[in-house]
Scaffold this motif. Structure first.
Motif, PDB file in Angstrom:
ATOM      1  N   GLY A 113      12.721  16.675  -6.196  1.00 29.72           N
ATOM      2  CA  GLY A 113      11.534  16.367  -5.407  1.00 29.72           C
ATOM      3  C   GLY A 113      10.546  15.486  -6.144  1.00 29.72           C
ATOM      4  N   TRP A 114      10.311  15.798  -7.420  1.00 26.21           N
ATOM      5  CA  TRP A 114       9.358  14.992  -8.165  1.00 26.21           C
ATOM      6  C   TRP A 114       9.918  13.620  -8.504  1.00 26.21           C
ATOM      7  CZ3 TRP A 114       4.556  14.948  -8.072  1.00 26.21           C
ATOM      8  CH2 TRP A 114       3.813  14.246  -9.015  1.00 26.21           C
ATOM      9  N   THR A 115      11.216  13.500  -8.640  1.00 24.53           N
ATOM     10  CA  THR A 115      11.822  12.180  -8.850  1.00 24.53           C
ATOM     11  C   THR A 115      11.618  11.308  -7.613  1.00 24.53           C
ATOM     12  OG1 THR A 115      13.472  13.081 -10.361  1.00 24.53           O
ATOM     13  CG2 THR A 115      13.964  10.954  -9.358  1.00 24.53           C
ATOM     14  N   GLY A 116      11.695  11.904  -6.415  1.00 23.13           N
ATOM     15  CA  GLY A 116      11.413  11.134  -5.204  1.00 23.13           C
ATOM     16  C   GLY A 116       9.984  10.615  -5.179  1.00 23.13           C
ATOM     17  N   VAL A 117       9.042  11.476  -5.565  1.00 28.29           N
ATOM     18  CA  VAL A 117       7.644  11.033  -5.621  1.00 28.29           C
ATOM     19  C   VAL A 117       7.486   9.930  -6.670  1.00 28.29           C
ATOM     20  CG1 VAL A 117       5.284  11.760  -6.139  1.00 28.29           C
ATOM     21  CG2 VAL A 117       6.801  13.268  -4.844  1.00 28.29           C
ATOM     22  N   THR A 118       8.072  10.138  -7.835  1.00 23.95           N
ATOM     23  CA  THR A 118       7.954   9.151  -8.912  1.00 23.95           C
ATOM     24  C   THR A 118       8.582   7.821  -8.521  1.00 23.95           C
ATOM     25  OG1 THR A 118       8.050  10.960 -10.520  1.00 23.95           O
ATOM     26  CG2 THR A 118       8.418   8.731 -11.358  1.00 23.95           C
ATOM     27  N   ALA A 119       9.715   7.865  -7.829  1.00 23.20           N
ATOM     28  CA  ALA A 119      10.352   6.619  -7.398  1.00 23.20           C
ATOM     29  C   ALA A 119       9.449   5.844  -6.442  1.00 23.20           C
ATOM     30  CB  ALA A 119      11.697   6.922  -6.737  1.00 23.20           C
ATOM     31  N   THR A 120       8.777   6.549  -5.531  1.00 25.36           N
ATOM     32  CA  THR A 120       7.865   5.884  -4.602  1.00 25.36           C
ATOM     33  C   THR A 120       6.683   5.255  -5.328  1.00 25.36           C
ATOM     34  OG1 THR A 120       8.480   7.487  -2.891  1.00 25.36           O
ATOM     35  CG2 THR A 120       6.475   6.224  -2.540  1.00 25.36           C
ATOM     36  N   VAL A 121       6.064   6.032  -6.218  1.00 24.31           N
ATOM     37  CA  VAL A 121       4.893   5.532  -6.944  1.00 24.31           C
ATOM     38  C   VAL A 121       5.276   4.402  -7.885  1.00 24.31           C
ATOM     39  CG1 VAL A 121       3.063   6.182  -8.555  1.00 24.31           C
ATOM     40  CG2 VAL A 121       3.763   7.769  -6.746  1.00 24.31           C
ATOM     41  N   HIS A 122       6.414   4.571  -8.571  1.00 31.81           N
ATOM     42  CA  HIS A 122       6.820   3.544  -9.541  1.00 31.81           C
ATOM     43  C   HIS A 122       7.179   2.232  -8.849  1.00 31.81           C
ATOM     44  CE1 HIS A 122       8.305   1.881 -13.250  1.00 31.81           C
ATOM     45  NE2 HIS A 122       9.493   1.670 -12.723  1.00 31.81           N
ATOM     46  N   THR A 123       7.843   2.314  -7.705  1.00 31.06           N
ATOM     47  CA  THR A 123       8.165   1.093  -6.966  1.00 31.06           C
ATOM     48  C   THR A 123       6.895   0.361  -6.535  1.00 31.06           C
ATOM     49  OG1 THR A 123      10.210   2.105  -6.146  1.00 31.06           O
ATOM     50  CG2 THR A 123       9.393   0.170  -4.974  1.00 31.06           C
ATOM     51  N   ALA A 124       5.922   1.129  -6.042  1.00 27.37           N
ATOM     52  CA  ALA A 124       4.651   0.509  -5.644  1.00 27.37           C
ATOM     53  C   ALA A 124       3.935  -0.104  -6.843  1.00 27.37           C
ATOM     54  CB  ALA A 124       3.765   1.555  -4.976  1.00 27.37           C
ATOM     55  N   ALA A 125       3.984   0.569  -7.998  1.00 26.98           N
ATOM     56  CA  ALA A 125       3.312   0.045  -9.187  1.00 26.98           C
ATOM     57  C   ALA A 125       3.965  -1.239  -9.678  1.00 26.98           C
ATOM     58  CB  ALA A 125       3.324   1.108 -10.288  1.00 26.98           C
ATOM     59  N   VAL A 126       5.297  -1.273  -9.671  1.00 23.26           N
ATOM     60  CA  VAL A 126       6.002  -2.481 -10.129  1.00 23.26           C
ATOM     61  C   VAL A 126       5.723  -3.650  -9.196  1.00 23.26           C
ATOM     62  CG1 VAL A 126       8.295  -3.493 -10.462  1.00 23.26           C
ATOM     63  CG2 VAL A 126       7.784  -1.219 -11.370  1.00 23.26           C
ATOM     64  N   LEU A 127       5.793  -3.418  -7.891  1.00 22.77           N
ATOM     65  CA  LEU A 127       5.537  -4.501  -6.938  1.00 22.77           C
ATOM     66  C   LEU A 127       4.093  -4.995  -7.025  1.00 22.77           C
ATOM     67  CD1 LEU A 127       7.506  -3.215  -3.804  1.00 22.77           C
ATOM     68  CD2 LEU A 127       8.231  -4.880  -5.521  1.00 22.77           C
ATOM     69  N   THR A 128       3.170  -4.078  -7.263  1.00 21.84           N
ATOM     70  CA  THR A 128       1.774  -4.488  -7.415  1.00 21.84           C
ATOM     71  C   THR A 128       1.577  -5.303  -8.691  1.00 21.84           C
ATOM     72  OG1 THR A 128       1.039  -2.520  -6.226  1.00 21.84           O
ATOM     73  CG2 THR A 128      -0.590  -3.653  -7.583  1.00 21.84           C
ATOM     74  N   THR A 129       2.220  -4.870  -9.783  1.00 24.99           N
ATOM     75  CA  THR A 129       2.110  -5.597 -11.048  1.00 24.99           C
ATOM     76  C   THR A 129       2.690  -7.004 -10.933  1.00 24.99           C
ATOM     77  OG1 THR A 129       2.246  -3.517 -12.270  1.00 24.99           O
ATOM     78  CG2 THR A 129       2.706  -5.539 -13.502  1.00 24.99           C
ATOM     79  N   LEU A 130       3.814  -7.122 -10.224  1.00 24.37           N
ATOM     80  CA  LEU A 130       4.451  -8.435 -10.068  1.00 24.37           C
ATOM     81  C   LEU A 130       3.817  -9.271  -8.957  1.00 24.37           C
ATOM     82  CD1 LEU A 130       8.214  -7.396 -10.456  1.00 24.37           C
ATOM     83  CD2 LEU A 130       6.668  -8.302 -12.196  1.00 24.37           C
ATOM     84  N   GLY A 131       2.899  -8.684  -8.192  1.00 26.25           N
ATOM     85  CA  GLY A 131       2.246  -9.423  -7.112  1.00 26.25           C
ATOM     86  C   GLY A 131       3.134  -9.694  -5.924  1.00 26.25           C
ATOM     87  N   VAL A 132       4.075  -8.777  -5.635  1.00 24.51           N
ATOM     88  CA  VAL A 132       5.017  -8.950  -4.527  1.00 24.51           C
ATOM     89  C   VAL A 132       4.435  -8.317  -3.268  1.00 24.51           C
ATOM     90  CG1 VAL A 132       7.340  -8.448  -3.688  1.00 24.51           C
ATOM     91  CG2 VAL A 132       6.967  -8.955  -6.111  1.00 24.51           C
ATOM     92  N   ASP A 133       4.419  -9.068  -2.162  1.00 26.45           N
ATOM     93  CA  ASP A 133       3.958  -8.569  -0.867  1.00 26.45           C
ATOM     94  C   ASP A 133       4.948  -9.041   0.193  1.00 26.45           C
ATOM     95  OD1 ASP A 133       2.626  -7.564   1.285  1.00 26.45           O
ATOM     96  OD2 ASP A 133       0.963  -8.998   1.224  1.00 26.45           O
ATOM     97  N   TRP A 134       6.009  -8.256   0.378  1.00 23.59           N
ATOM     98  CA  TRP A 134       7.042  -8.644   1.346  1.00 23.59           C
ATOM     99  C   TRP A 134       6.453  -8.674   2.755  1.00 23.59           C
ATOM    100  CZ3 TRP A 134      10.750  -4.602  -1.154  1.00 23.59           C
ATOM    101  CH2 TRP A 134      11.302  -5.161  -2.306  1.00 23.59           C
ATOM    102  N   LEU A 135       6.812  -9.693   3.482  1.00 21.87           N
ATOM    103  CA  LEU A 135       6.411  -9.862   4.883  1.00 21.87           C
ATOM    104  C   LEU A 135       4.899  -9.933   5.064  1.00 21.87           C
ATOM    105  CD1 LEU A 135       8.905  -7.352   6.557  1.00 21.87           C
ATOM    106  CD2 LEU A 135       9.211  -9.802   6.150  1.00 21.87           C
ATOM    107  N   GLU A 136       4.179 -10.013   3.969  1.00 22.09           N
ATOM    108  CA  GLU A 136       2.709 -10.104   4.001  1.00 22.09           C
ATOM    109  C   GLU A 136       2.096  -8.971   4.819  1.00 22.09           C
ATOM    110  OE1 GLU A 136       1.669 -13.988   5.310  1.00 22.09           O
ATOM    111  OE2 GLU A 136       2.483 -14.998   3.527  1.00 22.09           O
ATOM    112  N   PHE A 137       2.624  -7.766   4.618  1.00 24.72           N
ATOM    113  CA  PHE A 137       2.087  -6.600   5.322  1.00 24.72           C
ATOM    114  C   PHE A 137       0.770  -6.133   4.721  1.00 24.72           C
ATOM    115  CE2 PHE A 137       6.072  -4.618   7.461  1.00 24.72           C
ATOM    116  CZ  PHE A 137       6.092  -5.690   8.331  1.00 24.72           C
TER     117      PHE A 137
END
Length: 359
Positions: free
Chosen positions: A226-250
């Motif tokens: 369960g905590w790995t699922g939470v960490t995967a969600t948060v970590h993916t958001a952190a990496v995309l934010t750090t790299l400045g990725v905004d798919w589909l400009e949502f």
């Protein structure tokens, strides 16, 4: 007159000296002399080949003996030893990488996975203490596999190696986060998630037989998943934010809502297996609940994300509890039916004749 060559045995003539053959006396040596010794350090090709063959045969015999010796090891004992060593080493190693024993703090890593202000789905700071609870509970799992009744359990035979891989991947992920490697860290966190899902499938295939087994095996791995699922969600958001990725400009808020919804639905699907994985639900609820105050009071603020996280936590608790209630109710009904099957029918006539004979 010269004596004759065919003198009889009574003759005093000893006969001619024996002829020396050219084949037995090498050139330059006197007849009858011993042959010259061969130069030191030079061996014939045949003796060298024989020595190589002997050495190769001995090496092959030694290798086969080692293989036979390894093949004689108890696989269950090897598994228990490996699980114990890897669990202790991975827990201590991950704590070292996180800065528990000094050094750089993993919460200050450049990717921002553990920074509450990094993304809209980042939970509050106390959320990271879930890793401490998971590490302690995995020590309990390690102890459980050494109990005499479970040393050769089919449940542990497949589960132990999955736990070993999951712990090593966790350590690798922590190192990747600390060193700021976004691509590798994303691959490792989703690989860890896949390994824990595989372990959950194994747990469903071999359900726990006793309450202590469920407490020491199912709950630690449920919390881990369960905590790995939470960490995967948060970590993916952190990496995309750090790299400045905004798919589909949502925009950040829409992607945060999508992440919370996907996490909630995935956790509900997992919690609907077996008797209802309460430990998985509790770990995810811990992360979702800590998102709410951070998005309401912290920075960045987002009331929609806070509302979605709170609603997801509520629905998750309801779904996991409902599944547990339905499975337990079905189990009690089956147990009652089995008990009643062994009870003879009641004889209301009380005439000594079996009640089944009247039917």
């Amino acid at each position: 007159m010269a004596p004759s060559d065919d003198a009889g045995p009574g003759s005093s003539y000893p006969g001619p000296p024996p002829a020396t053959s050219a084949r037995t006396s090498p050139a330059g040596t006197k007849p009858g002399a011993p042959p010259a010794p061969k130069p030191a350090g030079k061996k014939s090709t045949g003796s060298t080949t024989a020595a190589v063959r002997v050495t190769a045969s001995r090496a092959a015999a030694g290798g086969s003996s080692v293989i036979r010796h390894i093949g004689s090891w108890d696989p269950d004992l090897v598994r228990r030893i490996v699980v114990t060593v890897v669990t202790i080493g991975a827990v201590l190693g991950t704590a070292e990488v996180a800065g528990a024993f000094g050094g750089p703090d993993l919460r200050e890593a450049s990717l921002g996975t553990f920074d509450p202000a990094a993304t809209l789905v980042s939970p509050a700071a106390p959320a990271a203490y879930a890793w401490l609870l998971i590490g302690v509970s995995l020590i309990g799992y390690t102890i459980h596999q050494w109990l005499p009744a479970h040393q050769r359990s089919p449940r542990h035979r497949g589960l132990g190696w999955a736990v070993v891989v999951a712990l090593l991947v966790t350590l690798g992920w922590a190192v990747a986060v600390q060193r700021g490697m976004p691509a590798l860290s994303l691959v490792l966190i989703f690989l860890l998630l896949a390994m824990l899902l595989a372990s959950l499938r194994w747990l469903n295939h071999y359900p726990a037989q006793t309450r202590p087994e469920g407490l020491l095996v199912d709950i630690p791995l449920g919390l881990f998943l369960g905590w790995t699922g939470v960490t995967a969600t948060v970590h993916t958001a952190a990496v995309l934010t750090t790299l400045g990725v905004d798919w589909l400009e949502f925009g950040a808020q829409r992607w945060a809502l999508i992440g919370v919804i996907l996490l909630t639905l995935a956790a509900m699907a997992v919690c609907m297996t077996d008797r209802g994985r309460i430990a998985v639900a509790l770990a995810v609820v811990w992360g979702l609940v800590l998102i709410v105050p951070e998005r309401l009071l912290g920075d960045p603020q987002s009331i929609p994300v806070a509302f979605a996280a709170g609603l997801g936590a509520f629905l998750l608790i309801i779904s996991a509890g409902s599944r547990r209630h339905r499975v337990d109710h079905a189990y009690r009904r089956e147990l009652r039916a089995r008990q009643m099957a062994t009870v003879p029918p009641i004889d209301f006539f009380d005439d000594g004749e079996p009640a089944t004979a009247r039917q």
